[in-house]
Design a protein around this motif. Structure first.
Motif, PDB file in Angstrom:
ATOM      1  N   ASP A 227       0.830  -1.245   0.038  1.00  0.00           N
ATOM      2  CA  ASP A 227      -0.077  -0.131  -0.102  1.00  0.00           C
ATOM      3  C   ASP A 227       0.905   1.138  -0.053  1.00  0.00           C
ATOM      4  O   ASP A 227       1.816   1.353   0.737  1.00  0.00           O
ATOM      5  N   LEU A 228       0.432   2.233  -0.951  1.00  0.00           N
ATOM      6  CA  LEU A 228       1.446   3.487  -0.915  1.00  0.00           C
ATOM      7  C   LEU A 228       0.517   4.672  -0.383  1.00  0.00           C
ATOM      8  O   LEU A 228      -0.485   5.177  -0.994  1.00  0.00           O
ATOM      9  N   PRO A 229       0.991   5.058   0.695  1.00  0.00           N
ATOM     10  CA  PRO A 229       0.063   6.033   1.185  1.00  0.00           C
ATOM     11  C   PRO A 229       0.159   7.646   0.302  1.00  0.00           C
ATOM     12  O   PRO A 229       1.531   7.891   0.040  1.00  0.00           O
ATOM     13  N   LYS A 240       5.924  12.476  -8.035  1.00  0.00           N
ATOM     14  CA  LYS A 240       6.769  11.366  -7.954  1.00  0.00           C
ATOM     15  C   LYS A 240       6.923  10.986  -6.768  1.00  0.00           C
ATOM     16  O   LYS A 240       7.544  11.736  -5.867  1.00  0.00           O
ATOM     17  N   VAL A 241       6.893   9.727  -6.304  1.00  0.00           N
ATOM     18  CA  VAL A 241       6.702   9.351  -5.011  1.00  0.00           C
ATOM     19  C   VAL A 241       7.555   8.146  -4.847  1.00  0.00           C
ATOM     20  O   VAL A 241       7.747   7.304  -5.833  1.00  0.00           O
ATOM     21  N   ARG A 242       8.615   7.969  -3.877  1.00  0.00           N
ATOM     22  CA  ARG A 242       9.242   6.886  -3.622  1.00  0.00           C
ATOM     23  C   ARG A 242       8.787   5.495  -3.141  1.00  0.00           C
ATOM     24  O   ARG A 242       8.007   5.662  -2.386  1.00  0.00           O
ATOM     25  N   VAL A 243       8.735   4.549  -3.618  1.00  0.00           N
ATOM     26  CA  VAL A 243       8.030   3.175  -3.463  1.00  0.00           C
ATOM     27  C   VAL A 243       9.205   2.240  -3.129  1.00  0.00           C
ATOM     28  O   VAL A 243      10.444   2.116  -3.755  1.00  0.00           O
ATOM     29  N   ILE A 254       3.040   9.400 -10.109  1.00  0.00           N
ATOM     30  CA  ILE A 254       1.665   9.300  -9.888  1.00  0.00           C
ATOM     31  C   ILE A 254       0.888  10.415 -10.787  1.00  0.00           C
ATOM     32  O   ILE A 254       1.107  11.532 -10.580  1.00  0.00           O
ATOM     33  N   PRO A 255      -0.128  10.150 -11.625  1.00  0.00           N
ATOM     34  CA  PRO A 255      -0.548  10.961 -12.559  1.00  0.00           C
ATOM     35  C   PRO A 255      -1.823  11.897 -11.729  1.00  0.00           C
ATOM     36  O   PRO A 255      -2.145  11.630 -10.651  1.00  0.00           O
ATOM     37  N   LYS A 256      -1.886  12.978 -12.369  1.00  0.00           N
ATOM     38  CA  LYS A 256      -2.936  13.820 -11.928  1.00  0.00           C
ATOM     39  C   LYS A 256      -4.217  13.016 -11.484  1.00  0.00           C
ATOM     40  O   LYS A 256      -4.649  12.112 -12.415  1.00  0.00           O
ATOM     41  N   ASN A 257      -4.873  13.524 -10.658  1.00  0.00           N
ATOM     42  CA  ASN A 257      -6.393  12.874 -10.257  1.00  0.00           C
ATOM     43  C   ASN A 257      -6.443  11.627 -10.368  1.00  0.00           C
ATOM     44  O   ASN A 257      -7.095  10.806 -10.876  1.00  0.00           O
ATOM     45  N   THR A 258      -5.465  10.976  -9.300  1.00  0.00           N
ATOM     46  CA  THR A 258      -5.300   9.570  -9.203  1.00  0.00           C
ATOM     47  C   THR A 258      -6.213   9.278  -8.067  1.00  0.00           C
ATOM     48  O   THR A 258      -6.107   9.727  -6.714  1.00  0.00           O
ATOM     49  N   SER A 259      -7.087   8.245  -7.998  1.00  0.00           N
ATOM     50  CA  SER A 259      -8.163   8.096  -7.039  1.00  0.00           C
ATOM     51  C   SER A 259      -7.223   6.884  -5.978  1.00  0.00           C
ATOM     52  O   SER A 259      -6.481   6.089  -6.227  1.00  0.00           O
ATOM     53  N   SER A 260      -7.759   6.893  -4.767  1.00  0.00           N
ATOM     54  CA  SER A 260      -7.404   5.988  -3.788  1.00  0.00           C
ATOM     55  C   SER A 260      -7.805   4.578  -4.157  1.00  0.00           C
ATOM     56  O   SER A 260      -8.840   4.313  -4.890  1.00  0.00           O
ATOM     57  N   PHE A 282       3.149  -5.086  -7.074  1.00  0.00           N
ATOM     58  CA  PHE A 282       1.765  -4.472  -7.322  1.00  0.00           C
ATOM     59  C   PHE A 282       1.371  -3.141  -6.178  1.00  0.00           C
ATOM     60  O   PHE A 282       1.314  -3.491  -4.998  1.00  0.00           O
ATOM     61  N   VAL A 283       1.512  -2.065  -6.555  1.00  0.00           N
ATOM     62  CA  VAL A 283       1.149  -0.973  -5.818  1.00  0.00           C
ATOM     63  C   VAL A 283       0.003  -0.238  -5.500  1.00  0.00           C
ATOM     64  O   VAL A 283      -0.623   0.030  -7.008  1.00  0.00           O
ATOM     65  N   THR A 284      -0.947  -0.219  -4.321  1.00  0.00           N
ATOM     66  CA  THR A 284      -2.153   0.160  -4.379  1.00  0.00           C
ATOM     67  C   THR A 284      -2.045   1.453  -3.721  1.00  0.00           C
ATOM     68  O   THR A 284      -1.529   1.540  -2.506  1.00  0.00           O
ATOM     69  N   THR A 285      -2.575   2.815  -4.229  1.00  0.00           N
ATOM     70  CA  THR A 285      -2.691   3.777  -3.882  1.00  0.00           C
ATOM     71  C   THR A 285      -3.510   4.117  -2.581  1.00  0.00           C
ATOM     72  O   THR A 285      -4.791   3.374  -2.701  1.00  0.00           O
ATOM     73  N   ARG A 286      -3.292   4.727  -1.590  1.00  0.00           N
ATOM     74  CA  ARG A 286      -4.343   5.025  -0.251  1.00  0.00           C
ATOM     75  C   ARG A 286      -4.353   6.526  -0.065  1.00  0.00           C
ATOM     76  O   ARG A 286      -3.124   6.934   0.351  1.00  0.00           O
TER      77      ARG A 286
END
Length: 317
Positions: A227-229, A240-243, A254-260, A282-286
């Motif tokens: 999970d990526l907060p 741009k976020v470090r994973v 991370i593109p603009k307007n990315t939903s959780s 697999f990275v899931t945005t939160r």
């Protein structure tokens, strides 16, 4: 190993939720990737994982509280006849490593201190193994001389391989090399290192591997999930976020307007396969809102609600 309650810093009457929370905080704090300049971080991380193996399992925790197992999860045996002391090696410890000869697992015999094979079957618990039966050398029933022990490794250790020390129920200790790519439930047989009473061939040692739960990666076969907060402004404006990955952190756009809940697939960043390409990550945005009361954010959301309403649940009826 120290008392697992002391390692996690929780009281003996701590709830399961409190233990889980303490484990996650300490695992993140001492993770080797976050402490690359601290050579002792890996040992502290392993100690935290071992403590969680006991306290995070309700049955094992009760066994420990009753004094049935020690801080390493091993039965409190007094030893077996013929247990003996360790032979050779610095400090009285023997060194063993996994080896596969030209003829496959077990070729060439045990000589030189090699692991014979990794078995696919699994024998539970610590103590005696399932061997025994008729002994053709003595003409009588052979005693059960195998010893089974458990060993916990971190996810990173299971991927890269590691050398660890294992303590047998007889009190004997061995330094063993765990091969890269080992997984939970696999078993390593160490021939001739079990009990060895006079008049009988020595038994074997069976080491069952458990891969400890990771503080943020979830294992899905050879794939990993994390999970990526994201902050609200990162989700809206893009960033741009470090994973984290098993081989070090990377930047994800991370593109603009990315939903959780949006999932990004990073090919080849999962668990390496014995042959062929590695699994994927697999990275899931939160989306995570700031803590506490924020009057400006509330005012902005009220304005947005009044002038830019939208209906994300319209398909639910």
């Amino acid at each position: 190993m120290r008392d697992p309650y002391e390692v996690l810093g929780v009281p003996r009457d701590a709830s399961a939720a409190a233990i889980k929370s303490a484990y996650r905080k300490l695992a993140k704090k001492h993770h080797p990737d976050a402490n690359k300049n601290d050579p002792k971080a890996a040992a502290r991380f392993a100690e935290v994982n071992s403590a969680n193996e006991i306290l995070g399992d309700e049955a094992k925790r009760k066994q420990f509280d009753r004094g049935e197992i020690d801080a390493e999860g091993k039965p409190r045996f007094q030893g077996f006849p013929g247990g003996g002391r360790a032979r050779g090696g610095a400090g009285g410890f023997e060194n063993f490593s996994f080896r596969t000869g030209p003829g496959g697992p077990g070729a060439g015999g045990f000589g030189g201190g090699g692991f014979e094979d990794i078995l696919s079957s699994m024998f539970g618990g610590a103590g005696r193994g399932p061997r025994g039966g008729f002994d053709f050398e003595t003409g009588g029933m052979a005693p059960d001389l195998d010893l089974s022990v458990s060993m916990t490794v971190s996810l990173e250790e299971s991927v890269k391989g590691v050398e660890k020390r294992v303590r047998l129920p007889s009190g004997k200790e061995l330094n063993v090399k765990i091969p890269a790519g080992v997984s939970s439930g696999q078993q390593i047989r160490l021939r001739g290192q079990g009990e060895s009473p006079p008049g009988h061939r020595p038994g074997d040692v069976l080491i069952t591997i458990t891969v400890a739960a990771h503080p943020f990666f979830k294992v899905d076969g050879v794939d990993l999930r994390v999970d990526l907060p994201l902050t609200l402004y990162e989700a809206v404006l893009g960033a741009k976020v470090r994973v984290p990955t098993l081989t070090g952190a990377i930047e994800l756009s991370i593109p603009k307007n990315t939903s959780s809940g949006r999932i990004f697939r990073l090919k080849g960043k999962g668990i390496p396969k014995p042959a062929g390409a590695a699994g994927d990550l697999f990275v899931t945005t939160r989306i995570v809102l700031p803590d506490g009361h924020d009057a400006e954010l509330e005012a902005l959301m009220q304005k947005w609600r009044d002038h830019r309403p939208y209906h994300p649940r319209s398909d639910l009826g």
